[in-house]
Design a protein around this motif. Structure first.
Motif, PDB file in Angstrom:
ATOM      1  N   UNK A 124       0.811  -1.218   0.000  1.00 46.27           N
ATOM      2  CA  UNK A 124       0.000   0.000   0.000  1.00 46.27           C
ATOM      3  C   UNK A 124       0.844   1.268   0.000  1.00 46.27           C
ATOM      4  N   UNK A 125       2.120   1.166  -0.294  1.00 44.09           N
ATOM      5  CA  UNK A 125       2.994   2.344  -0.332  1.00 44.09           C
ATOM      6  C   UNK A 125       2.435   3.368  -1.326  1.00 44.09           C
ATOM      7  N   UNK A 126       2.364   4.684  -0.977  1.00 39.77           N
ATOM      8  CA  UNK A 126       2.869   5.347   0.223  1.00 39.77           C
ATOM      9  C   UNK A 126       1.844   5.499   1.350  1.00 39.77           C
ATOM     10  N   UNK A 127       0.768   4.730   1.324  1.00 39.22           N
ATOM     11  CA  UNK A 127      -0.242   4.801   2.379  1.00 39.22           C
ATOM     12  C   UNK A 127      -0.129   3.593   3.317  1.00 39.22           C
ATOM     13  N   UNK A 128       1.089   3.106   3.498  1.00 39.15           N
ATOM     14  CA  UNK A 128       1.288   1.865   4.234  1.00 39.15           C
ATOM     15  C   UNK A 128       1.422   2.100   5.735  1.00 39.15           C
ATOM     16  N   UNK A 129       1.110   1.067   6.485  1.00 32.18           N
ATOM     17  CA  UNK A 129       1.290   1.011   7.935  1.00 32.18           C
ATOM     18  C   UNK A 129       2.153  -0.199   8.250  1.00 32.18           C
ATOM     19  N   UNK A 166       8.754  11.455   9.185  1.00 33.67           N
ATOM     20  CA  UNK A 166       8.167  10.593   8.158  1.00 33.67           C
ATOM     21  C   UNK A 166       7.132   9.627   8.703  1.00 33.67           C
ATOM     22  N   UNK A 167       7.260   9.233   9.971  1.00 35.06           N
ATOM     23  CA  UNK A 167       6.404   8.188  10.519  1.00 35.06           C
ATOM     24  C   UNK A 167       5.600   8.708  11.703  1.00 35.06           C
ATOM     25  N   UNK A 168       4.340   8.298  11.765  1.00 34.56           N
ATOM     26  CA  UNK A 168       3.463   8.613  12.894  1.00 34.56           C
ATOM     27  C   UNK A 168       3.256   7.345  13.710  1.00 34.56           C
ATOM     28  N   UNK A 169       3.480   7.451  15.018  1.00 33.47           N
ATOM     29  CA  UNK A 169       3.347   6.293  15.905  1.00 33.47           C
ATOM     30  C   UNK A 169       1.876   6.036  16.179  1.00 33.47           C
ATOM     31  N   UNK A 170       1.413   4.835  15.819  1.00 30.86           N
ATOM     32  CA  UNK A 170       0.012   4.474  15.977  1.00 30.86           C
ATOM     33  C   UNK A 170      -0.214   3.686  17.258  1.00 30.86           C
ATOM     34  N   UNK A 171       0.623   2.701  17.512  1.00 30.80           N
ATOM     35  CA  UNK A 171       0.424   1.845  18.684  1.00 30.80           C
ATOM     36  C   UNK A 171       1.764   1.263  19.098  1.00 30.80           C
ATOM     37  N   UNK A 200       3.716   9.128   6.821  1.00 25.28           N
ATOM     38  CA  UNK A 200       3.139  10.422   6.448  1.00 25.28           C
ATOM     39  C   UNK A 200       3.335  10.591   4.938  1.00 25.28           C
ATOM     40  N   UNK A 201       2.233  10.546   4.174  1.00 26.68           N
ATOM     41  CA  UNK A 201       2.318  10.422   2.716  1.00 26.68           C
ATOM     42  C   UNK A 201       2.290  11.750   1.974  1.00 26.68           C
ATOM     43  N   UNK A 202       2.223  12.888   2.694  1.00 28.29           N
ATOM     44  CA  UNK A 202       2.145  14.169   1.996  1.00 28.29           C
ATOM     45  C   UNK A 202       3.344  14.422   1.097  1.00 28.29           C
ATOM     46  N   UNK A 203       4.528  14.084   1.568  1.00 28.33           N
ATOM     47  CA  UNK A 203       5.741  14.312   0.773  1.00 28.33           C
ATOM     48  C   UNK A 203       5.720  13.487  -0.505  1.00 28.33           C
ATOM     49  N   UNK A 204       5.240  12.261  -0.423  1.00 23.14           N
ATOM     50  CA  UNK A 204       5.249  11.376  -1.591  1.00 23.14           C
ATOM     51  C   UNK A 204       4.185  11.781  -2.615  1.00 23.14           C
ATOM     52  N   UNK A 205       3.112  12.401  -2.154  1.00 23.88           N
ATOM     53  CA  UNK A 205       2.107  12.871  -3.114  1.00 23.88           C
ATOM     54  C   UNK A 205       2.674  13.964  -4.016  1.00 23.88           C
TER      55      UNK A 205
END
Length: 432
Positions: A124-129, A166-171, A200-205
Motif C-alpha cells: 500500500x505504499x505510500x499509504x502503508x502502515x 516521516x512516521x506517525x506512531x500508531x500503537x 506520512x504520505x504528503x511528501x510522496x504525493x
C-alpha cells in the motif's frame, strides 16, 4: 568483594531465577530503511535486579545506603536484541557505572541507538502502515536462571518522545514471552516490543504522484488537437519516456518484492494509458491518410451508431443518400456520351428549300468533330464523378477519425479519473 566473581550469577539459592526488571522507553524513531528492511530506534533501557552478595548494613558503613561500581566488577545480565540487524552484536551492556543499594538492588542504564530487522509490507505504499518488533532476551540463561519482567506495558513516555518527520506512531506495547529451543527443554524469557507506525504520505504525493498525474493530464490534452496533427504522436511518446524514467526512480528506492506497490500500480496504469494514446494516434493517422473507402458495415457502425453515441451530427450542406451520392450528382449508370449515329440521322433528315423530304448526307469531318466532342464530355463527366467520390471518401474517413478520437478520449479519460480518485481515496476507504 574478596570472594565476589562477576562471572557467576549472584544468587545464594541457584534454584531461584534472577529476576531482571526492565523499563524500555522509546525516545525516537530515527528511520526505516525500506531497501534493507531495518528499523532504527533511539531507546533508553533501565534495568535492575537483586544481587544477593551486594547487601550490607548501612550503619556499619557510616549510613551509606548506595554506591557505584564499574560494570566490569559486578555481574550483569547478558541481554541482547535478538532480532538485531547490521554489524552490531545487539548486546545491552551498561554504558555507565552501576548504582548499587544496600538491599542488593543493582541499577543499570543503557541508552543508545538499536538496529532491528523488520519485515515490511509495502503493497500500500505510500499509504502503508508497518508493524515492527524488538525482542530482548538472553542467549545463555533459560527461565530457570533468568526471568525478564517488564515494568510498563507501553514504550512511549509523551514527555520524552520526539515525533518522527516521516512516521506517525500508531500503537506500541510490551509483552513477555517464552522462546523454546530444541536443545533445551526450558524456555528462554524475553520481552517483545511491538511498534506500529504509519507513513506520512504528503511528501510522496508531491514528489511521486503529482508529476505522474500532470503527465497524464498532458497526454489527455493531446486529444484536443486534430486527429491528424503530427505533434500528438510526438507528445505521447515523450510523455511515455518520462513516465518510464520516473517509475525506474521509484523502483530503485523500494525493495524487490513479489507484490507491486500502490504507487507502482498507478504508474503502470498511466503508462498503459499513454501507450494506448500512442497507438490511437498512429491508427488515426493511418485512417486519415488512406484513400480506400471503408467497408459498408464499418461505415454504418462508425458513422451512424458511434456518431449518435458521440453526439456528432452531420454538418454538410448537401445531404448524403444511402448510395453515397448527393441529389444533384449524376447517376454513374447513365451514359453521358453523345450518339453520333443518331445525330447524323437527324441531320440527314433536315428538309431543304423547296423540297419536303430531301435527304442530305452529313460530312465525315463533322461526324469526327461530334465524336471528339462526345468523348471529351464523357471524360470530363467521369473525372468529375471520380473527384466527387474521392472527396466523399476523404470526408467519411476524416469524420470516422474524429469520432474514434472522441471515443478514445472519453474512454481513457474515464479510466484515468477512476484510477486517480481510487488512488487518492485509498487511505480512507481501506481503513489505513
Amino acid at each position: 568483594m574478596a570472594n565476589y566473581s562477576s562471572h557467576v550469577r549472584p544468587a545464594r539459592n541457584f534454584t531461584n531465577p534472577t529476576v531482571v526488571y526492565m523499563d524500555i522507553v522509546l525516545k525516537k524513531i530515527v528511520g526505516l530503511n525500506q531497501r534493507d528492511q531495518v528499523l532504527t530506534t533511539l531507546l533508553s533501557i533501565n534495568m535492575h535486579w537483586k544481587d544477593d552478595y551486594m547487601v550490607w548494613n548501612p550503619e556499619d558503613f557510616g549510613g551509606m545506603t548506595s554506591t557505584s561500581f564499574l560494570s566490569k566488577d559486578l555481574w550483569t545480565p547478558k541481554i541482547s536484541l535478538q532480532n538485531k540487524a547490521g554489524d552490531t552484536d545487539g548486546s545491552l551492556e551498561p554504558l555507565d557505572d552501576l548504582k548499587v543499594f544496600s538491599d542488593g538492588r543493582v541499577f543499570a542504564v543503557h541508552p543508545g541507538t538499536l538496529y532491528s530487522s523488520c519485515r515490511l509490507q509495502l503493497h500500500h505504499f505510500p499509504f502503508d502502515t508497518q508493524t515492527c518488533t524488538l525482542i530482548f532476551g538472553p542467549w545463555n540463561h533459560d527461565d530457570k536462571e533468568l526471568l525478564l519482567v517488564n515494568q510498563s506495558n507501553s514504550l512511549v513516555n509523551p514527555e520524552h518522545y520526539t515525533k518522527s518527520v516521516e512516521w506517525a506512531l500508531i500503537d506500541n506495547n510490551i509483552r513477555p514471552q517464552l522462546t523454546y529451543h530444541t536443545y533445551n527443554p526450558n524456555g528462554y524469557s524475553s520481552l517483545e516490543c511491538t511498534i506500529t507506525i504509519k507513513r506520512r504520505f504528503g511528501h510522496y504525493l508531491f514528489t511521486m504522484f503529482l508529476p505522474c498525474a500532470l503527465l497524464l493530464t498532458m497526454v489527455l490534452s493531446g486529444y484536443l488537437l486534430p486527429p491528424n496533427a503530427p505533434v500528438r504522436l510526438q507528445m505521447s511518446i515523450t510523455m511515455l519516456l518520462a513516465l518510464v524514467v520516473l517509475q525506474l526512480t521509484i523502483v530503485n528506492s523500494l525493495p524487490a518484492s513479489g507484490d507491486l506497490t500502490l504507487i507502482t500500480q498507478y504508474y503502470v496504469v498511466v503508462i498503459v494509458i499513454t501507450s494506448l494514446s500512442v497507438i490511437n494516434a498512429a491508427v488515426l493517422t493511418h485512417v486519415i491518410s488512406r484513400r480506400k473507402p471503408m467497408a459498408p458495415w464499418m461505415e454504418k457502425v462508425i458513422l451512424v451508431y458511434l456518431a449518435r453515441a458521440m453526439c456528432e451530427t452531420e454538418n454538410r450542406t448537401e445531404p448524403i443518400h444511402e448510395n453515397g451520392k448527393t441529389p444533384n450528382q449524376p447517376n454513374s449508370d447513365q451514359h453521358h456520351g453523345v450518339d453520333v449515329a443518331t445525330l447524323a440521322t437527324e441531320t440527314s433528315t433536315l428538309p431543304a428549300a423547296g423540297e419536303a423530304h430531301q435527304q442530305t448526307a452529313v460530312p465525315k469531318d463533322i461526324q469526327d468533330l461530334l465524336q471528339n466532342i462526345s468523348t471529351d464530355i464523357y471524360l470530363l463527366t467521369e473525372d468529375k464523378r471520380n473527384s466527387r467520390r474521392s472527396n466523399e471518401t476523404v470526408f467519411k474517413l476524416a469524420k470516422a477519425a474524429k469520432i474514434l478520437n472522441k471515443l478514445a478520449f472519453i474512454v481513457l479519460g474515464i479510466l484515468s479519473f477512476a484510477f486517480t480518485v481510487n488512488f487518492l481515496l485509498w487511505p480512507y476507504h481501506s481503513g489505513e
